[in-house]
Design a protein around this motif. Structure first.
Motif, PDB file in Angstrom:
ATOM      1  N   ALA A  12      -9.229   0.230  -2.249  1.00 33.40           N
ATOM      2  CA  ALA A  12      -8.689  -1.044  -1.761  1.00 33.40           C
ATOM      3  C   ALA A  12      -9.257  -2.237  -2.521  1.00 33.40           C
ATOM      4  O   ALA A  12      -8.643  -3.296  -2.546  1.00 33.40           O
ATOM      5  CB  ALA A  12      -8.951  -1.196  -0.266  1.00 33.40           C
ATOM      6  N   TYR A  87      -4.799  -2.289   2.826  1.00 31.61           N
ATOM      7  CA  TYR A  87      -3.755  -2.147   1.802  1.00 31.61           C
ATOM      8  C   TYR A  87      -2.962  -0.860   1.987  1.00 31.61           C
ATOM      9  O   TYR A  87      -3.400   0.063   2.667  1.00 31.61           O
ATOM     10  CB  TYR A  87      -4.382  -2.151   0.411  1.00 31.61           C
ATOM     11  CG  TYR A  87      -4.943  -3.475  -0.052  1.00 31.61           C
ATOM     12  CD1 TYR A  87      -4.862  -4.632   0.712  1.00 31.61           C
ATOM     13  CD2 TYR A  87      -5.571  -3.565  -1.275  1.00 31.61           C
ATOM     14  CE1 TYR A  87      -5.379  -5.835   0.267  1.00 31.61           C
ATOM     15  CE2 TYR A  87      -6.087  -4.772  -1.737  1.00 31.61           C
ATOM     16  CZ  TYR A  87      -5.989  -5.900  -0.963  1.00 31.61           C
ATOM     17  OH  TYR A  87      -6.502  -7.081  -1.415  1.00 31.61           O
ATOM     18  N   ARG A  91      -0.954   1.919  -3.008  1.00 27.27           N
ATOM     19  CA  ARG A  91      -1.793   1.043  -3.833  1.00 27.27           C
ATOM     20  C   ARG A  91      -3.192   1.634  -3.987  1.00 27.27           C
ATOM     21  O   ARG A  91      -3.759   1.677  -5.073  1.00 27.27           O
ATOM     22  CB  ARG A  91      -1.882  -0.360  -3.230  1.00 27.27           C
ATOM     23  CG  ARG A  91      -2.761  -1.297  -4.040  1.00 27.27           C
ATOM     24  CD  ARG A  91      -2.734  -2.712  -3.521  1.00 27.27           C
ATOM     25  NE  ARG A  91      -1.408  -3.253  -3.411  1.00 27.27           N
ATOM     26  CZ  ARG A  91      -0.683  -3.744  -4.431  1.00 27.27           C
ATOM     27  NH1 ARG A  91      -1.197  -3.742  -5.647  1.00 27.27           N
ATOM     28  NH2 ARG A  91       0.519  -4.222  -4.228  1.00 27.27           N
ATOM     29  N   SER A 154      -3.763  -7.556   3.919  1.00 27.75           N
ATOM     30  CA  SER A 154      -2.949  -6.361   3.707  1.00 27.75           C
ATOM     31  C   SER A 154      -2.297  -6.306   2.327  1.00 27.75           C
ATOM     32  O   SER A 154      -1.659  -5.305   1.996  1.00 27.75           O
ATOM     33  CB  SER A 154      -1.883  -6.243   4.795  1.00 27.75           C
ATOM     34  OG  SER A 154      -1.051  -7.380   4.798  1.00 27.75           O
ATOM     35  N   LYS A 155      -2.471  -7.356   1.537  1.00 28.38           N
ATOM     36  CA  LYS A 155      -1.906  -7.368   0.185  1.00 28.38           C
ATOM     37  C   LYS A 155      -2.855  -8.112  -0.749  1.00 28.38           C
ATOM     38  O   LYS A 155      -3.526  -9.054  -0.329  1.00 28.38           O
ATOM     39  CB  LYS A 155      -0.557  -8.075   0.177  1.00 28.38           C
ATOM     40  CG  LYS A 155       0.485  -7.373   0.993  1.00 28.38           C
ATOM     41  CD  LYS A 155       1.801  -8.105   0.951  1.00 28.38           C
ATOM     42  CE  LYS A 155       2.687  -7.384   1.901  1.00 28.38           C
ATOM     43  NZ  LYS A 155       3.958  -7.169   1.757  1.00 28.38           N
TER      44      LYS A 155
END
Length: 171
Positions: A12, A87, A91, A154-155
């Protein structure tokens, strides 16, 4: 923000964010992986592992990156801020493969000495299952922590914006 935990799936970007925050806030950064793993990927014994964390938490300021669920409660009791990098699985899987290629045959800076980068099936499974198996319990535990500042990102764009906002607030 003086005592910060950074948690999330493998891949992450916990260690990267920890370094960025440490530089920005002038707070010492400790990577739990480098404290837990001894040369040759030998795990620290439980007593030693817990004591290392307790010693760090006595400091006035720190940033700790890593999950280690068995000792997370100890860190939560001392932290004033938790940043949860929540994430996507895709990813995170991409990033662990990229990291393996990038550090092939070498130990990454946030890992214990004598632990060259590796990628095994158990770790891939752990990352692949993190969002379904680990994340719900973490989110539930964080809901109970009303006295802690919880930041869920989260991004990567949110993380970048968080850092930019923090930089502006400091300036």
């Amino acid at each position: 923000m003086r005592k910060i935990m950074i948690i999330g799936s493998g891949g992450a970007g916990k260690s990267t964010l920890a370094k960025q925050l440490g530089s920005l806030l002038h707070i010492p950064v400790y990577h739990l992986d480098s404290l837990f793993w001894k040369p040759g990927w030998e795990a620290a014994n439980r007593e030693e592992w817990v004591q290392k964390q307790l010693d760090l938490m006595e400091q006035d300021r720190w940033i700790l990156d890593g999950n280690y669920g068995a000792t997370m409660e100890v860190r939560l009791q001392a932290a004033d801020t938790v940043i949860f990098l929540d994430y996507s699985t895709t990813r995170c899987l991409y990033r662990i493969v990229k990291r393996r290629i990038q550090y092939h045959g070498r130990t990454r800076p946030d890992m214990g000495e004598g632990c060259p980068e590796k990628l095994d099936l158990d770790f891939i499974r752990w990352v692949a299952r993190f969002k379904k198996e680990k994340s719900p319990a973490i989110k539930e535990r964080l809901k109970q922590s009303s006295e802690i500042n919880i930041i869920r990102l989260s991004k990567p764009k949110q993380t970048k914006q968080f850092l930019q906002d923090l930089q502006q607030n400091i300036s």
